[in-house]
Design an enzyme around this catalytic site. Structure first.
Site, PDB file in Angstrom:
ATOM      1  CG  HIS A 126      -5.693 -15.310  82.228  1.00 12.98           C
ATOM      2  ND1 HIS A 126      -4.442 -15.269  82.793  1.00 12.98           N
ATOM      3  CD2 HIS A 126      -6.559 -15.542  83.261  1.00 12.98           C
ATOM      4  CE1 HIS A 126      -4.537 -15.468  84.110  1.00 12.98           C
ATOM      5  NE2 HIS A 126      -5.814 -15.625  84.409  1.00 12.98           N
ATOM      6  CG  ASP A 163      -6.628 -11.763  88.737  1.00 13.17           C
ATOM      7  OD1 ASP A 163      -7.851 -11.585  88.699  1.00 13.17           O
ATOM      8  OD2 ASP A 163      -6.095 -12.899  88.697  1.00 13.17           O
ATOM      9  CG  HIS A 165      -5.204 -16.489  88.280  1.00 16.89           C
ATOM     10  ND1 HIS A 165      -6.424 -16.056  88.786  1.00 16.89           N
ATOM     11  CD2 HIS A 165      -5.097 -17.800  88.590  1.00 16.89           C
ATOM     12  CE1 HIS A 165      -7.036 -17.085  89.372  1.00 16.89           C
ATOM     13  NE2 HIS A 165      -6.249 -18.152  89.274  1.00 16.89           N
ATOM     14  CG  ASP A 250      -8.349 -13.755  91.441  1.00 16.91           C
ATOM     15  OD1 ASP A 250      -7.614 -12.761  91.633  1.00 16.91           O
ATOM     16  OD2 ASP A 250      -8.503 -14.281  90.316  1.00 16.91           O
TER      17      ASP A 250
HETATM   18 ZN   LIG Z   1      -7.497 -14.255  88.592  1.00 17.91          ZN
END
Ligand SMILES: [Zn+2]
Length: 320
Positions: A126, A163, A165, A250
């Site tokens: 991120h 991931d 996200h 995740d």
């Molecule tokens: Zn994540």
């Protein structure tokens, strides 16, 4: 292929030194991985490399020097928060540099020895060039890619970010770069809000960003379909010299932060696919770097399954 019959595992207990009470991105993730990898024999079977910290003049291959200074000064002044999710402790600057260095060593190992996995934290995907966010301070994968492109004559690299996200920071780092393919599968809409299918890069980089947004509740079959229809053909036709996986766990069924339904065997299947692909297209050059994964049991079990599957795909440990 020179695998030397081992994987390289980037490991340091120092990654437990960045922590904030009650935060899901916590040192216990490393402790749980250590126990699981130890029980699975990973530390006995493989090449274990203690990471060396990266340096600010390497991190700034991707990041604005003002971000590097902000993280350093926040750490030196006792800690603080870059945003409501993203803490900095007095140790965090050094640990984040160690994470960047560790992922860089994983990419180098993939060129020199065979497949590698860097178990680092904080995560990085991120962190965009100007801003740390979403638990991430520096984008370890992006910096590592820029360093080995500079130093090792590797030009074309594919990043697969599984991931849960969207890896907005990695996307931003390579948005207009035609030589880094960024492929992300992620829950959508979801944090951090980016990752729509129509985000495809720009200029010379148009088409070298591929976002595969998936609905909450997607399971192994949905990921399998996305791999077979989009991920694998895209990486194959890109003809990378190295494949890097931003390996968060995740998307697991048991993860507390997201809503996907990938099983431990689902992660094993994805590892088999990328290992097979790397062996087909880039002499097996494959490096994985830990991103998220917040259920300690599913994180650990999935990481062990991924390593076990890579061993099988590369016939590591097999006689002869
Ligand atoms: Zn994540």
């Amino acid at each position: 292929m020179k695998t030397n019959n081992v994987m390289t595992i980037i490991w340091s207990d120092r990654f437990e030194d960045h922590g904030m009470d009650g935060h899901p991105e916590r040192p216990e993730r490393i402790a749980a991985l250590r126990t699981a990898l130890d029980e699975a024999g990973v530390f006995r079977r493989h090449r274990i490399v203690e990471p060396e910290p990266s340096q600010p003049d390497i991190v700034d291959l991707v990041h604005d020097p003002r971000l590097i200074d902000l993280v350093r000064q926040t750490a030196e002044s006792g800690g603080g928060w870059l945003d409501p999710d993203t803490y900095v402790t007095p140790e965090s600057y050094d640990v984040a540099l160690l994470a960047v260095g560790g992922v860089t060593q994983a990419l180098e190992a993939a060129l020199d020895y065979g497949p590698s996995f860097a178990f680092v934290r904080p995560p990085g995907h991120h962190a965009d060039p100007g801003r740390g966010m979403g638990f991430c301070l520096f984008n370890s994968v992006a910096v590592a890619i820029q360093k080995i492109r500079r130093d090792r004559g590797i030009e074309r690299i594919a990043v697969l970010d599984w991931d849960v996200h969207h890896g907005n920071g990695t996307q931003a780092a390579f948005w207009s770069d035609p030589d880094v393919l960024f492929v992300s599968l992620h829950q959508y809409p979801f944090y951090p809000g980016t990752g729509a299918a129509n985000e495809r890069g720009e200029g010379e980089g148009l088409g070298s960003t591929i976002n595969i947004p998936l609905a909450a509740g997607s399971d192994d079959a949905d990921y399998r379909q996305a791999f077979e229809e989009q991920v694998l053909p895209a990486i194959r036709s890109f003809e990378p010299q190295l494949v890097v996986v931003s390996a968060g766990f995740d998307a697991h069924l048991e993860d507390p932060l997201a809503n996907m339904r990938v099983t431990t065997d689902g992660f094993r299947w994805m590892a088999a696919q990328v290992a097979g692909l790397a062996r087909d297209v880039c002499e097996g050059r494959l490096a994985l770097a830990l991103e998220g994964g917040y259920n300690l049991q599913s994180l650990s079990a999935s990481a062990v399954a991924v390593i076990d599957e890579i061993e099988q795909q590369y016939e590591i440990g097999a006689a002869g």
